[in-house]
Design a protein around this motif. Structure first.
Motif, PDB file in Angstrom:
ATOM      1  N   HIS A  65       0.856  -1.189   0.000  1.00  0.00           N
ATOM      2  CA  HIS A  65       0.000   0.000   0.000  1.00  0.00           C
ATOM      3  C   HIS A  65       0.886   1.232   0.000  1.00  0.00           C
ATOM      4  CE1 HIS A  65      -2.965   2.983   1.416  1.00  0.00           C
ATOM      5  NE2 HIS A  65      -3.856   2.166   0.888  1.00  0.00           N
ATOM      6  N   GLU A 116      -6.120   5.535   5.823  1.00  0.00           N
ATOM      7  CA  GLU A 116      -6.171   4.646   4.658  1.00  0.00           C
ATOM      8  C   GLU A 116      -5.122   3.541   4.776  1.00  0.00           C
ATOM      9  OE1 GLU A 116      -5.696   7.403   1.474  1.00  0.00           O
ATOM     10  OE2 GLU A 116      -7.826   7.906   1.367  1.00  0.00           O
ATOM     11  N   GLU A 119      -6.388   1.109   7.348  1.00  0.00           N
ATOM     12  CA  GLU A 119      -7.471   0.297   6.781  1.00  0.00           C
ATOM     13  C   GLU A 119      -6.907  -0.847   5.955  1.00  0.00           C
ATOM     14  OE1 GLU A 119     -11.203   0.748   3.618  1.00  0.00           O
ATOM     15  OE2 GLU A 119     -10.153   2.538   4.352  1.00  0.00           O
ATOM     16  N   ALA A 120      -5.874  -0.545   5.162  1.00  0.00           N
ATOM     17  CA  ALA A 120      -5.259  -1.592   4.335  1.00  0.00           C
ATOM     18  C   ALA A 120      -4.619  -2.668   5.203  1.00  0.00           C
ATOM     19  CB  ALA A 120      -4.215  -0.962   3.410  1.00  0.00           C
ATOM     20  N   ARG A 273     -11.848   2.934   8.318  1.00  0.00           N
ATOM     21  CA  ARG A 273     -12.669   3.507   7.249  1.00  0.00           C
ATOM     22  C   ARG A 273     -13.676   4.506   7.810  1.00  0.00           C
ATOM     23  NH1 ARG A 273     -16.820   0.044   3.382  1.00  0.00           N
ATOM     24  NH2 ARG A 273     -17.861   1.828   2.440  1.00  0.00           N
ATOM     25  N   ALA A 615      -8.674   2.789  -2.692  1.00  0.00           N
ATOM     26  CA  ALA A 615      -9.545   2.695  -1.517  1.00  0.00           C
ATOM     27  C   ALA A 615     -11.009   2.903  -1.903  1.00  0.00           C
ATOM     28  CB  ALA A 615      -9.116   3.717  -0.467  1.00  0.00           C
TER      29      ALA A 615
END
Length: 728
Positions: A65, A116, A119-120, A273, A615
């Motif tokens: 990511h 982000e 989240e990944a 998120r 995303a």
């Protein structure tokens, strides 16, 4: 170490170090690139520390990511393990803050990128466990990169003993005794870490809340002078609101941070998120020329709040769900007109439909103090509506009533319920609010029934649904020509039918007439402003359409249609930054909508922001998947979801969904066009051209799509495509 060669890496200079080891700049002599080498110090290169180092390599290697530091290789030099990492140029967030708050929009931008990245990682089951300012790097391109997954762990999974999926259980207590864990780390620790409890992704979200506080104020929320004092503050005290330390902060930022710093993780943000979405919406609210987007706020003593749960339909006919859902939605709309009452959005409240969660849990998740629940039994011309208002804190109902009436009395029942709630909550209404609260837009029960049926069909997201809904809205408007909402939804149906299914100019004309009637009947109705914007959008009067959408949002800040259509208008004009923000806001208002997230992804692609595009496409794919669980034959959800899957590298899923889309709607020109885009993205030229040619035989398609749609770039120069263009 300077000048030495380790494997095929030449050490150039020392970059830094800590209790766990040293980091050096090095040259990869095989590939001719600069890298960072992280060595584990000899003093701790055994036992638990060595295992933790190896675990960092395994965990980090699964994370690909742009906001997570990449790992290239691992090795061992004379018994000293090392890891080869992406070399970064810039500074840590700790160095950037330097005890001073960051500019507001910079804080939002960097924080969203951190979210982000988290989240990944969390989507792969990886928890960082050491999120802090010194582990967040800002590179020369002003992009965030999360460093050091050395304390990461796989979230415990269910497994059979001895199976390949077995995952170790790692307890948080080890973080207080491990080498290299200094006081600076403890400042960011969650209550569950200090208590030695098992951890999950929400621990990172707590640490992220500390980071948000630090970015916005230049200081940490808890600053105990001793270890014991600091732990006591984290476990038992609340910090001063950030806005008390930085007057430039909007008040909404205080409760975003408060939610992230909840000591009970069940009441905390449940995913990165969620917090990223709230930060995006706050950024929209505070940016120049921004459109206001409403956020759910936590309860407080001076702020009455309510969630209207979907009323349960008790009748023998399941088709009567439209009636109970419609009654609930109209109560949400009515109560939303009261300025001193916070009302949970339809999307939030309806997410609990059919669940068995307790009122207290629902109240905590929706951040409301009261919940309205009820039931509807409809039998021929008789109607029984039961409703009760429940205090979330103690679970007691403090108002309840049952209405046994004729079906024609449904409008008065709705008015009585809304009025009773206002009275029970001891709210004082202005004359204008009182008039709006008691108005449902029509006095004709039959018109209202047609309207509710139309709304239910509209949300099926199918051509047949839109066509039937349009006829029902037209019928409602014919029964009551002054019914503004019915006229407005005629225009909305025309937009969806024209844009997704049939490029018939008659829809443009009908949308224009319907929107004018809606505005003439009720100029202050937000839905009427949206309808006018929709009609102007169809006619390509983009500037006027934007003005209409902005007026709608001023009347009703969380109206999905206003945000989504405004985003499309901006995208059509190349206002990509604004389009992306508005589409993100729309996706947050209606989390199950796949179209808004896909539009955001397309805007980010055009802005060359691949990480954000990824995303957004992932959110679109997830939403499409959930939609297809309810409506497995929805052609649009299938071909949009297929495109999102292909853009995420999930080609097999994309191909499967594209085939299913054609099977579901073989005669729909827009479905065939969408599937052609899917095949084009897959590089399957002949299949894409076959679909396009077949689509053109079923009905008119807008030539501009063929000319400018980036999904068709791979086939644009093909002779068959050029011949098709000439025939359009």
């Amino acid at each position: 170490m300077i000048g030495k060669k380790v494997s095929h890496y030449r050490i150039l200079e020392r970059l830094g170090g800590g209790g766990m080891g040293e980091v050096y700049k090095a040259e990869d002599t095989r590939l001719g690139r600069l890298v960072a080498l992280k060595f584990l110090s000899r003093e701790v290169a055994d036992g638990e520390a060595l295992e933790r180092f190896r675990r960092e390599a395994r965990m980090a290697s699964t994370l690909d990511h742009p906001h997570i530091c990449s790992i290239y290789d691992v090795g061992d030099s004379e018994g000293q393990p090392f890891m080869v990492l992406q070399l970064l140029h810039g500074e840590t967030l700790q160095e950037r803050i330097q005890d001073k708050p960051l500019p507001l929009q910079e804080s939002f931008r960097l924080a969203i990128q951190v979210a982000e990245g988290l989240e990944a990682a969390h989507s792969k089951g990886v928890v960082h466990r050491d999120i802090k300012a010194s582990n967040i790097f800002v590179n020369d391109r002003e992009d965030v990169v999360i460093l050091d997954f050395g304390l990461a762990k796989l979230v415990e999974q269910r497994y059979e003993p001895g199976s390949a999926s077995e995952a170790p259980t790692v307890m948080a207590s080890e973080t207080l005794t491990s080498p290299g864990v200094a006081m600076g780390t403890v400042f960011y620790m969650s209550p569950e870490q200090l208590l030695g409890e098992q951890l999950d992704a929400r621990t990172d979200l707590y640490s992220f809340g500390v980071l948000l506080y630090q970015m916005a104020t230049g200081t940490l929320p808890f600053r105990g002078r001793t270890f014991a004092a600091l732990c006591d503050q984290i476990l038992h005290e609340d910090p001063p609101p950030p806005s008390h330390l930085n007057a430039d902060l909007p008040p909404e930022f205080d409760w975003v941070v408060a939610k992230a710093l909840e000591k009970d993780r069940e009441l905390r943000y449940q995913s990165a998120r969620e917090v990223a979405a709230d930060l995006r919406r706050l950024s929209l609210n505070t940016g120049s020329g921004s459109t206001r987007v409403r956020l759910e706020r936590p309860p407080d003593a001076g702020s009455p709040s309510i969630a209207v749960l979907p009323f349960v339909s008790l009748g023998p006919d399941p088709e009567n769900d439209y009636f109970s859902d419609g009654l609930s939605e109209e109560l949400i709309n009515a109560l939303g007109r009261v300025s001193k009452l916070r009302v949970a959005s339809r999307t939030s409240a309806f997410s609990f439909k059919g669940t068995s969660q307790r009122i207290r849990q629902i109240g905590a998740l929706l951040n409301v103090r009261t919940v309205l629940e009820g039931s509807v039994r409809r039998s021929e011309n008789r109607l029984r509506v039961s409703a009760q208002l429940v205090d979330v804190e103690n679970g007691y109902q403090f108002w309840a009533q049952t209405f046994d009436r004729e079906i024609e009395d449904v409008l008065s029942i709705q008015e009585e319920i809304a009025g009773s709630i206002v009275k029970a909550l001891e709210l004082v209404l202005s004359e204008g609010e009182r008039n709006k609260l008691l108005s449902v837009g029509t006095s004709r029960a039959l018109a209202y029934d047609c309207y509710l049926r139309g709304r239910q069909l509209f949300y099926q997201f199918r051509r047949a649904g839109y066509e039937k809904a349009r006829r029902l809205f037209l019928e409602a408007a014919s029964i009551d020509p002054d019914y503004a909402a019915a006229h407005a939804w005629v225009a909305n149906c025309c937009w969806f039918l024209y844009t997704w299914f049939d490029v018939d100019p008659a829809y443009i004309s009908e949308a224009d007439q319907a929107s004018r009637k809606a505005l003439a009947s009720d100029p202050e109705l937000a839905e009427a402003q949206v309808a006018r914007g929709v009609a102007l959008l169809l006619a390509r009067h983009y500037a006027e359409a934007e003005e209409a959408f902005e007026r709608a949002v001023r009347e009703k800040a969380d109206l999905f249609e206003a945000l989504y259509f405004h985003a499309r208008a901006c995208f059509s004009q190349g206002k990509l930054e604004q389009a992306a923000g508005l589409a993100e806001g729309a996706a947050q208002v209606r989390s199950r909508d796949y179209n808004a997230s896909y539009l955001a992804g397309m805007a980010y692609l055009a802005l060359a922001r691949a990480d954000r595009a990824e995303a957004a496409f992932r959110r679109s794919l997830e939403a499409a998947g959930k939609h297809l669980e309810l409506f497995p034959g929805d052609g649009r959800a299938l071909y949009v979801g297929a495109a999102a899957a292909i853009r995420l590298g999930e080609d097999e899923k994309g191909r499967d969904w594209a085939v299913r889309a054609v099977t579901a709607d073989p005669g729909e020109p827009m479905t065939l066009y969408g599937v052609a885009c899917d095949y084009s993205l897959l590089g399957e030229t002949e299949e894409a051209l076959d679909c396009l040619e077949k689509a053109s035989t079923f009905g008119p398609l807008e030539k501009a799509w063929f000319l400018y749609d980036p999904d068709l770039d791979s086939i644009r120069d093909h002779p068959r495509f050029q011949a098709l263009l000439e025939r359009l």
